[in-house]
Design a protein around this motif. Structure first.
Motif, short mmCIF file in Angstrom:
data_model
loop_
_atom_site.label_atom_id
_atom_site.label_comp_id
_atom_site.label_asym_id
_atom_site.label_seq_id
_atom_site.Cartn_x
_atom_site.Cartn_y
_atom_site.Cartn_z
N HIS A 75 3.90 5.98 4.37
CA HIS A 75 2.87 5.90 5.40
C HIS A 75 3.11 7.02 6.38
N THR A 128 0.98 -1.22 -0.06
CA THR A 128 0.00 0.10 0.01
C THR A 128 0.83 1.34 -0.04
N ALA A 129 2.08 1.15 0.44
CA ALA A 129 2.90 2.27 0.03
C ALA A 129 3.09 2.62 -1.24
N GLU A 178 -3.88 7.75 9.56
CA GLU A 178 -3.97 7.77 8.16
C GLU A 178 -5.11 7.09 7.60
N ARG A 185 -6.00 6.15 3.66
CA ARG A 185 -5.59 6.25 2.23
C ARG A 185 -6.74 5.15 1.47
N GLU A 209 -5.06 3.32 9.29
CA GLU A 209 -4.23 3.13 10.58
C GLU A 209 -4.61 4.08 11.61
N ARG A 262 -6.41 10.72 0.77
CA ARG A 262 -5.30 10.26 1.67
C ARG A 262 -5.71 11.54 2.88
N SER A 265 -4.95 12.44 7.07
CA SER A 265 -4.34 12.22 8.51
C SER A 265 -5.05 13.16 9.31
#
Length: 361
Positions: free
Chosen positions: A155, A96-97, A225, A227, A255, A104, A106
Motif C-alpha cells: 500500500h 488487500t495487500a 491510493e 486500488r 485511502e 491502481r 495514486s
C-alpha cells in the motif's frame, strides 16, 4: 369535496400484470438476459451488490432486470433475499495487500513501488457519445495484457507510515458489530460507521463528500491510493485448525491522505480516510473515504463546524436508501383515515374562525 378512493384485489392483480408487461417492453425486441446485464452493466451490478450487502453478480443482475433498471428497487430486492440466507460464520478480514490488481492509481506519488495501473476507467475518455455502439457491431479488440505480479503490491500509505508522516492506522474492533443483523446504534464506532457508509446510497454520500471539498467540514484530501481487484476470502475451519480460501471477490479500496494534525506534544502528520466497496465502485469508495475522515473530527480533536458530513447521526441515519425510500414512498399508500381526521380538524378551525369574526362584527 374529498372522496375516498377504493381499490381491491383485482385492481392490484391488474397492476402487477401491467407492470410485467411494461417490464418486458416491446416483445419484438430481444429480451435482456441476466448474463447480458451482468456482463455489460457491471457498474450497476456492482452498486446493487455493494448497497445490497450481498456479493452475487448473477442475483444483482436478476434484481436489476426485475426492477426495470431501478437500482434502489433492485437493492431492496437483494436485501430482502439476503435475509433468507443462513449465516455460517465470519470470514477473516480480506488482505488487500495481496490483491490481484486490475487498477491502481495514486495522486500522491507518481513513481511508486508496483507502479500505476490505469485499468478500465472513464477518467481519460472524452465524454462524447459513441454512436458506433448503437450499430451493435463487432466486439472490440482485446486489450493488451501484462503478466500477473507474483509478489504482493504494498500500500502507498506504507511509504508515509514508514517515515512517521501519517497517523497510525486506527485499531479496529476485535469483533465488529454486524449491521446486516443488528439495527444501527449511535454513537457508532468506526467499524460500524464504515459498514453503514459501505451500504449507504452512493448519491447521498457523493453529495456529502462534495460538501466537504467545498468547505463544509474543512476536509481537503489527496487520494493516497485507489486500488481495484480480486481479493481472496478465507474462512477458519475449526476442524482443520487453519483457514481455507473459499473464493475471491472484487473490491475497490480507497485511502485518502488528509490535512495535517499536530500539537505541542505531537509532530504534525497526515490523517487518514478509508473506503471500501464491492466491485469496481470508485466514486463510492472515494466518497466513503472523505465522509469517514469528516466523521473522525472528534477522535482527532478537531472543531465541530456544524457541517452535515461531521454529524454522525445525520449521516448514518439518512445514508440507507432502502430505509429512505420505504419511508418516503409509503405516503403513496392509502392514508384515508389520517387525512379525514386532518380534514375534520381544518373544517373545525375554519368554522371557529368564522364564528369569531361574526361575533366581532
Amino acid at each position: 369535496m374529498y372522496v375516498a378512493v377504493k381499490g381491491g384485489e383485482r385492481a392490484i392483480e391488474n397492476a402487477h400484470a401491467w407492470l410485467a408487461e411494461a417490464r418486458r417492453g416491446d416483445a419484438s425486441v430481444s429480451e435482456l438476459s441476466v448474463a447480458q446485464i451482468r456482463e455489460q452493466m457491471a457498474l450497476a451490478v456492482n452498486r446493487v451488490m455493494a448497497e445490497g450487502s450481498l456479493y452475487d453478480p448473477d442475483l444483482a443482475a436478476l434484481a436489476i432486470k426485475q426492477a426495470r433498471g431501478d437500482l434502489i428497487e433492485a437493492i431492496f430486492l437483494i436485501r430482502a433475499y439476503r435475509t433468507t440466507l443462513p449465516r455460517l460464520g465470519a470470514s477473516r478480514p480480506v488482505d488487500t495487500a495481496r490483491m490481484e490488481i486490475a487498477r491502481r492509481v495514486s495522486a500522491t506519488f507518481k513513481d511508486l513501488p508496483g507502479g500505476q495501473i490505469l485499468g478500465p476507467t472513464f477518467d481519460y475518455t472524452h465524454r462524447l457519445l459513441d454512436f458506433a455502439l448503437a450499430a451493435e457491431g463487432e466486439a472490440p479488440p482485446s486489450a493488451a495484457q501484462a503478466e500477473a505480479r507474483p509478489e504482493p503490491v504494498p500500500h502507498v500509505m506504507g511509504l508515509l507510515d514508514r517515515d512517521g508522516l501519517i497517523e497510525p492506522a486506527p485499531a479496529g474492533s476485535a469483533e465488529p458489530a454486524d449491521l446486516t443483523r443488528e439495527p444501527l446504534e449511535l454513537p457508532a464506532d468506526r467499524a460500524l460507521r464504515l459498514q453503514a457508509l459501505a451500504r449507504g446510497d452512493e448519491g447521498f454520500l457523493l453529495s456529502l463528500a462534495y460538501s466537504t471539498q467545498r468547505g463544509y467540514g474543512r476536509t481537503h484530501a489527496f487520494v493516497g491510493e485507489l486500488r481495484i481487484g480480486l481479493v481472496a476470502v478465507e474462512f477458519d475451519l475449526p476442524e482443520l485448525g487453519f483457514a481455507v480460501e473459499i473464493g475471491a471477490i472484487e473490491v475497490t479500496e480507497c485511502e485518502t491522505v488528509n490535512q495535517f494534525k499536530g500539537s505541542a506534544t505531537e509532530p504534525a502528520q497526515f490523517t487518514r480516510g478509508y473506503g471500501l466497496a464491492f466491485g469496481q465502485s470508485e466514486r463510492k469508495a472515494l466518497a466513503v473515504s472523505l465522509v469517514d475522515r469528516a466523521l473522525r473530527w472528534q477522535e482527532l480533536g478537531e472543531e465541530y463546524l456544524g457541517a452535515p458530513a461531521q454529524d454522525e447521526e445525520f449521516v448514518l441515519s439518512h445514508a440507507d436508501n432502502v430505509q429512505a425510500t420505504g419511508f418516503l414512498e409509503h405516503i403513496k399508500l392509502p392514508h384515508y383515515v389520517d387525512f379525514q381526521a386532518e380534514l375534520e380538524l381544518i373544517r373545525k378551525l375554519r368554522a371557529e374562525a368564522m364564528a369569531g369574526q361574526e361575533a366581532a362584527e
